[in-house]
Design an enzyme around this catalytic site. Structure first.
Site, PDB file in Angstrom:
ATOM      1  N   LYS A  33      35.446  43.907  33.813  1.00 43.66           N
ATOM      2  CA  LYS A  33      34.967  43.561  35.161  1.00 43.66           C
ATOM      3  C   LYS A  33      34.874  44.818  36.017  1.00 43.66           C
ATOM      4  CE  LYS A  33      39.767  42.493  36.189  1.00 43.66           C
ATOM      5  NZ  LYS A  33      40.784  41.427  36.192  1.00 43.66           N
ATOM      6  N   TYR A 248      41.498  69.136  58.604  1.00 44.10           N
ATOM      7  CA  TYR A 248      41.578  68.260  59.782  1.00 44.10           C
ATOM      8  C   TYR A 248      43.026  68.023  60.211  1.00 44.10           C
ATOM      9  CZ  TYR A 248      36.695  66.733  59.566  1.00 44.10           C
ATOM     10  OH  TYR A 248      35.337  66.670  59.597  1.00 44.10           O
TER      11      TYR A 248
HETATM   12  C1  LIG Z   1      41.760  41.775  35.323  1.00 43.33           C
HETATM   13  C2  LIG Z   1      42.269  40.712  34.441  1.00 43.33           C
HETATM   14  C3  LIG Z   1      42.804  41.037  33.184  1.00 43.33           C
HETATM   15  C4  LIG Z   1      43.076  42.456  32.752  1.00 43.33           C
HETATM   16  O1  LIG Z   1      44.241  42.900  33.420  1.00 43.33           O
HETATM   17  P1  LIG Z   1      44.872  44.354  33.228  1.00 43.33           P
HETATM   18  O2  LIG Z   1      46.092  44.321  34.067  1.00 43.33           O
HETATM   19  O3  LIG Z   1      43.854  45.312  33.720  1.00 43.33           O
HETATM   20  O4  LIG Z   1      45.152  44.553  31.788  1.00 43.33           O
HETATM   21  C5  LIG Z   1      43.139  39.993  32.351  1.00 43.33           C
HETATM   22  N1  LIG Z   1      42.982  38.700  32.737  1.00 43.33           N
HETATM   23  C6  LIG Z   1      42.508  38.364  33.953  1.00 43.33           C
HETATM   24  C7  LIG Z   1      42.383  36.935  34.324  1.00 43.33           C
HETATM   25  C8  LIG Z   1      42.145  39.348  34.844  1.00 43.33           C
HETATM   26  O5  LIG Z   1      41.696  39.020  36.059  1.00 43.33           O
END
Ligand SMILES: *Cc1c(COP(=O)(O)O)cnc(C)c1O
Length: 353
Positions: A33, A248
């Site tokens: 994702k 800054y």
């Molecule tokens: C993002 C996500 C994962 C992966 O999680 P990580 O902590 O990056 O390994 C797995 N399952 C779901 C439902 C997620 O939203």
């Protein structure tokens, strides 16, 4: 090269995949994702497909559609965590995406659209209270048998804290819930869950962050390789005298004469503004402190007693400036650091796609 570059090491990604696969002992369905945690979902998934992965998780419908295009004729299932959002049926079907159904309403909408014609995943809440049907709702759906399920899943809230009591509670609840669907494969563990032990593995693990080099406990893990490297060229090196300030707000004041490299990178490239002063960059592999505030387009780094010159590269993130360390310095997580990198840094790939 005129600005920050993000180099994605696909060989390192493949090594991390093999480690997670061995550790989990079950099928890996990676989370890709947010455009593969900022590293490019198409390239990441393509390389993982070549390593044997046949199932991926994305969050949004549009991410799933884009990944389907990127995978082309390479056969793989793509699960969309947002699930059956209003009106999504035809688009899910057209791109051959599998919705992760996470409420009774979603399940009803999917049944109305596809019935048992197309597969779905059922997300059961076991204590995180984010997405997922309750145990009772799962029981009802199991009794009705109107869904064709590829997988039942749940998600851990505290897997990166192995001692947290919620882990065991969620595990118990998931064991009970998945027993409602004895013929369906089960998925529970994210990256940190993979490292909680084989009880948490079930049939399919869904790691994300550790594939991309982030430690499962939010600290560097020497077994994992850095996948993302951000480098920025030095625009100029200036001598700063004791009593003079840098950047800054004049928040950094030199106490000794310093050589300061000004890098062509800043928070507009996704580098966190508040990583300074705690974070380190690396020059020639050696840690170098940040001086003063990170600006939108510029970062100052102490290169005293080096031969750093304009055009030389400084590593802001990578094998010598680990994402978990930069994240800790900025008071955030490796997830947030990685997903913000595509803001402006030019992305290139190393290793076979
Ligand atoms: C993002 C996500 C994962 C992966 O999680 P990580 O902590 O990056 O390994 C797995 N399952 C779901 C439902 C997620 O939203």
């Amino acid at each position: 090269m005129t600005g920050a570059t993000l180099t994605v090491d696909l060989d390192a990604l493949a090594d991390n995949y093999r480690l997670l696969r061995a550790e989990a002992g079950v099928e890996i369905a990676p989370a890709v994702k947010a455009d593969g945690y900022g590293l490019g979902a198409g390239a990441v998934a393509g390389r993982l497909w070549a390593e044997g992965v046949r199932s991926f998780f994305v969050a949004r419908l549009a991410e799933g559609e884009a990944l389907r295009v990127a995978l082309g004729d390479r056969v793989a299932s793509i699960q969309v965590l947002d699930g059956m959002t209003p009106g999504a049926g035809p688009r899910l079907e057209a791109a051959r995406l599998t919705p992760v159904l996470s409420s009774l309403d979603q399940a009803e909408a999917w049944i109305a659209f596809a019935g048992e014609r197309l597969p779905a995943v059922l997300h059961i809440d076991t204590g995180m209270n984010r997405l997922g049907v309750s145990f009772d709702e799962a029981e009802r759906l199991a009794g009705e048998g109107r869904l064709r399920l590829d997988l039942v899943m749940s998600h851990l809230a505290c897997a990166d804290q192995p001692g947290h009591a919620l882990n065991g509670q969620q595990l118990e609840r998931f064991i009970a819930a998945r027993a409602l669907f004895p013929d369906v494969r089960a998925s529970f563990a994210n990256s940190a869950g993979v490292f909680l032990g084989s009880d948490y593995a079930f049939d399919v693990a869904r790691p994300g962050i550790s594939l991309y080099g982030g430690g499962p406990l939010a600290t560097p893990d020497a077994r994992l390789r850095a996948v993302a490297t951000v480098e920025a060229p030095i625009l100029q090196v200036r001598r700063v005298q004791p009593g003079e300030s840098v950047g800054y707000g004049a928040v950094f004041v030199a106490e000794t004469p310093l050589d300061v490299a000004i890098l062509a990178a800043g928070y507009a490239d996704g580098y966190p503004r508040n990583a300074s002063p705690a974070a380190f960059a690396a020059f020639d592999g050696v840690p170098r402190r940040l001086l003063g505030r990170v600006s939108m387009d510029l970062i100052a780094v102490d290169v005293t007693e080096t031969d750093a010159r304009p055009g030389d590269k400084v590593e802001l993130l990578g094998p010598n400036a680990l994402v978990d360390d930069v994240a800790a310095a900025a008071g955030t997580t490796a997830y947030e650091i990685l997903t913000r990198l595509p803001l402006r840094a030019q992305r290139t790939y190393r290793g076979a796609v």
